[in-house]
Design a protein around this motif. Structure first.
Motif, short mmCIF file in Angstrom:
data_model
loop_
_atom_site.label_atom_id
_atom_site.label_comp_id
_atom_site.label_asym_id
_atom_site.label_seq_id
_atom_site.Cartn_x
_atom_site.Cartn_y
_atom_site.Cartn_z
N GLU A 21 -25.66 0.91 1.07
CA GLU A 21 -24.83 1.17 -0.13
C GLU A 21 -24.20 2.83 0.70
N ASP A 22 -24.31 2.31 1.81
CA ASP A 22 -23.24 3.81 2.86
C ASP A 22 -21.84 3.55 2.27
N LYS A 23 -20.84 4.90 1.45
CA LYS A 23 -19.19 4.23 1.41
C LYS A 23 -18.81 4.37 3.02
N GLU A 24 -19.38 4.72 4.37
CA GLU A 24 -18.05 4.91 5.35
C GLU A 24 -18.25 3.19 5.67
N ILE A 25 -19.50 2.73 5.59
CA ILE A 25 -20.02 1.36 6.00
C ILE A 25 -19.51 0.56 5.43
N VAL A 26 -19.42 0.81 3.60
CA VAL A 26 -18.65 0.33 2.72
C VAL A 26 -16.59 0.05 3.32
N SER A 27 -16.61 0.91 3.68
CA SER A 27 -15.04 1.36 4.27
C SER A 27 -14.56 0.56 4.93
N LEU A 28 -15.19 0.55 6.38
CA LEU A 28 -15.08 0.09 7.44
C LEU A 28 -15.31 -1.39 6.91
N LEU A 29 -15.71 -1.79 6.25
CA LEU A 29 -16.27 -3.52 6.19
C LEU A 29 -15.16 -3.94 5.39
N ALA A 30 -14.52 -3.54 4.52
CA ALA A 30 -13.39 -3.61 3.51
C ALA A 30 -12.51 -4.24 4.74
N GLN A 31 -11.93 -3.36 5.94
CA GLN A 31 -10.69 -3.26 6.37
C GLN A 31 -10.34 -4.73 7.01
N SER A 32 -9.57 -5.07 7.42
CA SER A 32 -8.82 -6.29 7.72
C SER A 32 -9.12 -6.66 9.37
N ALA A 33 -9.24 -7.44 9.90
CA ALA A 33 -9.28 -7.57 10.66
C ALA A 33 -7.44 -8.15 11.48
N ASN A 34 -7.43 -8.10 11.20
CA ASN A 34 -5.55 -9.39 10.62
C ASN A 34 -4.56 -8.27 11.00
N ARG A 35 -4.22 -8.75 12.03
CA ARG A 35 -2.51 -8.37 12.39
C ARG A 35 -1.63 -7.62 11.65
N LYS A 36 -1.47 -8.34 10.51
CA LYS A 36 -0.42 -8.35 9.60
C LYS A 36 -0.85 -6.83 8.68
N ALA A 37 -2.12 -7.52 8.15
CA ALA A 37 -3.20 -6.31 7.25
C ALA A 37 -2.59 -5.07 7.72
N GLY A 38 -2.97 -4.87 8.87
CA GLY A 38 -2.77 -3.64 10.05
C GLY A 38 -1.44 -2.92 10.16
N GLY A 39 -0.52 -4.18 10.16
CA GLY A 39 0.87 -3.64 10.74
C GLY A 39 1.48 -3.33 8.88
N LYS A 40 1.17 -3.60 8.38
CA LYS A 40 1.49 -3.51 6.91
C LYS A 40 1.03 -1.66 6.35
N LYS A 41 0.16 -1.67 6.83
CA LYS A 41 -0.32 -0.21 6.83
C LYS A 41 -0.11 0.94 7.57
N LYS A 42 0.28 0.02 8.99
CA LYS A 42 1.65 1.58 9.61
C LYS A 42 2.52 1.63 9.32
N LYS A 43 3.27 0.28 8.90
CA LYS A 43 4.53 0.54 8.41
C LYS A 43 4.66 1.52 7.10
N GLU A 44 3.98 1.47 6.03
CA GLU A 44 3.67 1.90 5.20
C GLU A 44 3.87 3.66 5.04
N GLU A 45 2.55 4.08 6.75
CA GLU A 45 2.81 5.06 6.35
C GLU A 45 3.91 5.66 7.47
N GLY A 46 4.81 5.14 7.82
CA GLY A 46 5.80 5.07 8.98
C GLY A 46 7.14 5.53 7.76
N GLN A 47 7.07 5.09 6.10
CA GLN A 47 7.83 5.38 5.62
C GLN A 47 7.84 6.52 4.98
#
Length: 139
Positions: free
Chosen positions: A105-131
């Motif tokens: 039920e803790d929203k912070e833990i739910v958002s942490l678990l929703a994050q991907s541990a893969n390189r591709k997903a992490g790279g897309k987020k950083k690329k979008e933030e850079g743009q």
């Protein structure tokens, strides 16, 4: 049962124990192992007894939540590098395959678990933030 080595030292008495422990040290330096990994399981069991008695090897405990009901546990190793996270081992987990009567039920833990541990997903987020940052800088 899964076993792992400890830092303790002891001069083993039985020849089977010495051969077994030597094999463990050569094949499974830091990683856990099971007896199924050995060709001659009977000899491995004989050697295992003395190694466990003198605490050269430890067993991983079987985890249980309620009496007689096993607990599922998923572990993997993640390398955290500047380009993003890299998942280097562990199987894929599909939450749709298992149902639980409990939920987080803790929203912070739910958002942490929703994050991907893969390189591709992490790279897309950083690329979008850079743009977005480059667009803001131009405006």
């Amino acid at each position: 049962t899964i076993f792992r080595r400890t830092d303790k030292t002891y001069l083993l008495k039985m020849k089977a124990s010495r051969a077994f422990y030597s094999d463990v040290c050569n094949r499974f330096t830091l990683m856990p192992f099971t007896l199924r990994a050995f060709e001659e399981e009977k000899k491995a069991k004989m050697g295992l007894k003395e190694c466990v008695t003198h605490e050269l090897l430890q067993t991983y405990p079987v985890q249980q939540d309620a009496e007689g009901k096993p607990v599922a546990q998923f572990k993997y190793t993640v390398l955290i590098v500047p380009n993003g996270n890299i998942r280097i081992n562990g199987g894929l987990f599909d939450p749709a395959m298992c149902k639980s009567e409990n939920s987080i039920e803790d929203k912070e833990i739910v958002s942490l678990l929703a994050q991907s541990a893969n390189r591709k997903a992490g790279g897309k987020k950083k690329k979008e933030e850079g743009q977005v940052c480059s667009r803001d800088a131009k405006n």
